[in-house]
Design a protein around this motif. Structure first.
Motif, short mmCIF file in Angstrom:
data_model
loop_
_atom_site.label_atom_id
_atom_site.label_comp_id
_atom_site.label_asym_id
_atom_site.label_seq_id
_atom_site.Cartn_x
_atom_site.Cartn_y
_atom_site.Cartn_z
N THR A 269 0.85 -1.19 0.00
CA THR A 269 0.00 0.00 0.00
C THR A 269 0.88 1.24 0.00
N LEU A 270 0.66 2.11 -0.99
CA LEU A 270 1.48 3.31 -1.14
C LEU A 270 0.61 4.55 -1.27
N LYS A 271 1.18 5.68 -0.91
CA LYS A 271 0.56 6.99 -1.12
C LYS A 271 1.63 7.93 -1.65
N GLU A 272 1.20 8.98 -2.31
CA GLU A 272 2.14 10.01 -2.71
C GLU A 272 2.74 10.62 -1.44
N GLY A 273 4.06 10.62 -1.36
CA GLY A 273 4.73 11.11 -0.15
C GLY A 273 5.30 10.00 0.71
N ALA A 274 5.01 8.75 0.35
CA ALA A 274 5.52 7.61 1.13
C ALA A 274 7.02 7.45 0.90
N VAL A 275 7.73 7.15 1.99
CA VAL A 275 9.16 6.86 1.90
C VAL A 275 9.30 5.37 1.56
N VAL A 276 10.06 5.08 0.50
CA VAL A 276 10.15 3.70 0.02
C VAL A 276 11.60 3.32 -0.26
N MET A 277 11.78 2.03 -0.44
CA MET A 277 13.10 1.46 -0.74
C MET A 277 12.92 0.42 -1.84
N PHE A 278 13.81 0.44 -2.84
CA PHE A 278 13.78 -0.61 -3.85
C PHE A 278 14.31 -1.90 -3.25
N THR A 279 13.74 -3.02 -3.68
CA THR A 279 14.03 -4.31 -3.04
C THR A 279 14.78 -5.29 -3.94
N ARG A 280 15.31 -4.81 -5.03
CA ARG A 280 16.09 -5.67 -5.92
C ARG A 280 17.02 -4.79 -6.75
N ASN A 281 17.92 -5.40 -7.48
CA ASN A 281 18.85 -4.65 -8.34
C ASN A 281 18.29 -4.54 -9.75
N ASN A 282 18.39 -3.36 -10.32
CA ASN A 282 18.09 -3.16 -11.73
C ASN A 282 18.96 -2.00 -12.20
N PHE A 283 20.19 -2.32 -12.60
CA PHE A 283 21.16 -1.28 -12.94
C PHE A 283 20.70 -0.46 -14.14
N GLU A 284 20.00 -1.10 -15.10
CA GLU A 284 19.54 -0.37 -16.27
C GLU A 284 18.55 0.73 -15.90
N MET A 285 17.67 0.44 -14.93
CA MET A 285 16.70 1.43 -14.51
C MET A 285 17.29 2.44 -13.52
N GLY A 286 18.48 2.12 -12.98
CA GLY A 286 19.15 3.07 -12.11
C GLY A 286 18.95 2.87 -10.64
N TYR A 287 18.55 1.66 -10.21
CA TYR A 287 18.40 1.44 -8.78
C TYR A 287 19.00 0.09 -8.38
N VAL A 288 19.29 -0.04 -7.08
CA VAL A 288 19.79 -1.29 -6.53
C VAL A 288 19.00 -1.62 -5.28
N ASN A 289 19.21 -2.81 -4.77
CA ASN A 289 18.56 -3.24 -3.52
C ASN A 289 19.01 -2.30 -2.40
N GLY A 290 18.07 -1.48 -1.89
CA GLY A 290 18.40 -0.52 -0.84
C GLY A 290 18.32 0.92 -1.28
N THR A 291 18.13 1.19 -2.58
CA THR A 291 18.00 2.57 -3.05
C THR A 291 16.76 3.21 -2.42
N LEU A 292 16.95 4.35 -1.78
CA LEU A 292 15.86 5.04 -1.09
C LEU A 292 15.24 6.12 -1.96
N GLY A 293 13.97 6.40 -1.72
CA GLY A 293 13.30 7.46 -2.45
C GLY A 293 11.95 7.78 -1.86
N GLU A 294 11.22 8.61 -2.57
CA GLU A 294 9.88 9.00 -2.13
C GLU A 294 8.92 8.89 -3.30
N VAL A 295 7.74 8.38 -3.05
CA VAL A 295 6.72 8.30 -4.09
C VAL A 295 6.23 9.71 -4.38
#
Length: 523
Positions: A269-295
């Motif tokens: 469950t997500l909302k705009e403004g939620a603090v999230v973390m990517f849970t896998r690696n995807n170098f092409e998309m620019g994130y790794v397991n642990g990359t932090l961000g905000e929706v």
């Protein structure tokens, strides 16, 4: 030992223990070896000691792969029962290389049971009993990480087993560091690892006793506390909830195992403004397991758009987690590769690289738990401590003593590999590949292919500008679109290039500070 030295040793077909401090490149090195084997038509058996680790490597737990299940001690009847299972027997007989990741969490008894099964089932093809049935076995991990679950019993580590001693793995202790580049922090972590923490190290930790509220993920020692914090924080965010449900295929028991160990929840469950973390690696998309961000919004597709700490906007399309037997997918789940990231447990943080973390070690209860938590963070500046106890910095005394032995053996192996001439190494590699039925690699490097045909032409059917030089006008337009907070997916479509190419160009232009691409572009 460098990653290149370790890779050279792996290719000789000897048994190996690949280890090193967090961030030294163990995963990168073993993935490189897996790719090298697959290029030659050999599918290594990729396993791990825990379910979470197995989802990271895209394989099975060693318990499932070997057929031993939850049993640590096997009787003759148990082994006969495993031998009667056609799929398990065939899998073990056809195997050439066995990789066991996160070996620190596998106890000696379990490793000996795996060895017994492999010796018995593979003896007809090996003519005589050999350690692990004659397979090249590669143990990967760091014994300073979390230990095996002991349930009140004295811990027997994998290296204590007779099977480990019989396999006699070459120790490859990686010395490079790719996670931390903060000298003071590296010195502190090294002191904890050596059991040589002094007052100045404690003073460095006390200096980080400050609030990181709203700036970093909280690492906790217990699941219930992490879940409570995430639920509370999400409830405080205004806006519409968007729910993403996991989809599955495959045998129910295997699917359930993936669900239990996947870092993305079954219902997200997500909302705009939620603090999230990517849970896998995807170098092409620019994130790794642990990359932090905000929706920061939701795309027309309905999937969340995440703005990372570096400023990159990524549409988080669903990822896949699988249990595979070689190239065959046995079970699979699909989910948006995110989790709420106001808080996470230390256990689930293994393998992650965090720019910043709020850590409460006042209730640390296991040897190594504090070290694992601290070593997730890239710099001392990104560390925010809410508390720690004396046990938090303690490592298992047996491991500290054994670590010195591992380092000495690795140094000896490095000197030995340096004495082997290149031609001799090539001969040994060819003999090993011939013995396991490998073939010459069929893959041809993209740069060797003409633009009018082959692999590059196939890529350009979907991405018309793949591999073409960037012009000044391209850079100007890219800068404008990035400044307007256009999603990476939209930018990639506009330029007719892969999302990874967009990420790489943004990093090269200095518009984002992405560690992976920055390092790659410096080379």
């Amino acid at each position: 030992m460098t990653q290149e030295d370790a890779f050279s040793i792996l290719k000789l077909g000897v048994n190996v223990f690949l280890t090193g401090e967090p961030g030294s490149g163990k995963t990168h090195t073993i993935n490189r070896y897996i790719h090298w084997m697959r290029e030659r038509g050999v599918e290594p058996a990729v396993t791990a000691s825990t379910g979470i680790a197995a989802t990271h490597v895209g394989g099975m737990t060693i318990h499932s792969w070997s057929g031993i299940g939850i049993k640590k001690h096997l009787t003759d009847w148990d082994i006969e029962n495993i031998q009667s299972r056609e799929k398990t027997t065939l899998r073990i007989i056809e195997a050439k290389v066995l990789i066991i990741d996160e070996i620190s969490m596998l106890d000696a008894d379990t490793l000996e049971s795996v060895d017994a099964v492999l010796r018995t089932l593979r003896q007809p093809i090996m003519q005589e009993s050999q350690p692990f049935g004659g397979l090249q076995v590669i143990f990967v991990g760091d014994f300073f990480q979390l230990p095996p679950v002991s349930r009140g019993e004295a811990v027997r580590f994998a290296f204590d087993s007779e099977s480990w001693k019989a396999a006699n793995p070459v120790v490859c202790y990686l010395s490079e560091q790719h996670r931390q580049d903060d000298g003071e922090f590296l010195e502190l972590l090294g002191a904890v690892r050596r059991g040589a923490v002094r007052e100045e190290h404690c003073a460095s930790l006390r200096s980080r006793m400050k609030s990181g509220e709203g700036r970093a993920t909280k690492l906790h020692t217990h699941n219930a506390e992490a879940d409570r914090i995430n639920a509370d924080e999400l409830s405080r965010v205004d806006g519409k909830s968007h729910v993403f449900n996991m989809t599955t295929r495959g045998a129910r028991t295997l699917v359930d195992a993936i669900k239990q160990n996947c870092l993305s929840p079954e219902t997200l469950t997500l909302k705009e403004g939620a603090v999230v973390m990517f849970t896998r690696n995807n170098f092409e998309m620019g994130y790794v397991n642990g990359t932090l961000g905000e929706v920061v919004g939701f795309a027309n597709s309905g999937y969340p758009i995440v703005k990372t700490k570096s400023g990159l906007r990524i549409e988080a399309v669903p990822g896949e987690w699988s249990i595979a037997d070689g190239s065959k997918i046995l079970a699979q789940v699909k989910q948006v590769p995110l989790r709420l990231a106001w808080a996470i447990t230390v256990h689930k943080s293994q393998g992650m690289s965090l720019d910043a973390a709020v850590i409460d070690l006042s209730q640390a209860f296991e040897f190594g738990q504090g070290y694992v938590a601290l070593s997730r963070v890239r710099t001392l500046e990104g560390l925010f401590l809410e508390g720690f106890n004396d046990r938090a910095l303690m490592l298992h005394p047996t491991i500290q003593k054994q670590d010195a032995i591992f380092r000495a053996k690795s140094d000896a192996a490095q000197k030995r590999i340096a004495t082997i001439l290149k031609d001799e190494r090539g001969t040994l590699e060819k003999n090993f590949l011939r013995a396991i039925g490998a073939r010459e690699p069929q893959a041809i490097k993209e740069k060797e292919l003409p633009a009018s045909g082959g692999k590059l032409a196939a890529i350009r059917e979907k991405f018309p500008n793949a591999g073409r030089p960037w012009t000044k006008d391209d850079d100007k337009k890219l800068t404008e679109m990035f400044g307007a907070e256009t999603s990476t997916k939209t930018i990639a479509k506009e330029f007719g290039r892969k999302a990874g190419a967009i990420t790489a160009r943004l990093a090269k232009l200095g518009l984002i500070e992405d560690e992976y691409w920055s390092k790659k572009n410096k080379k």
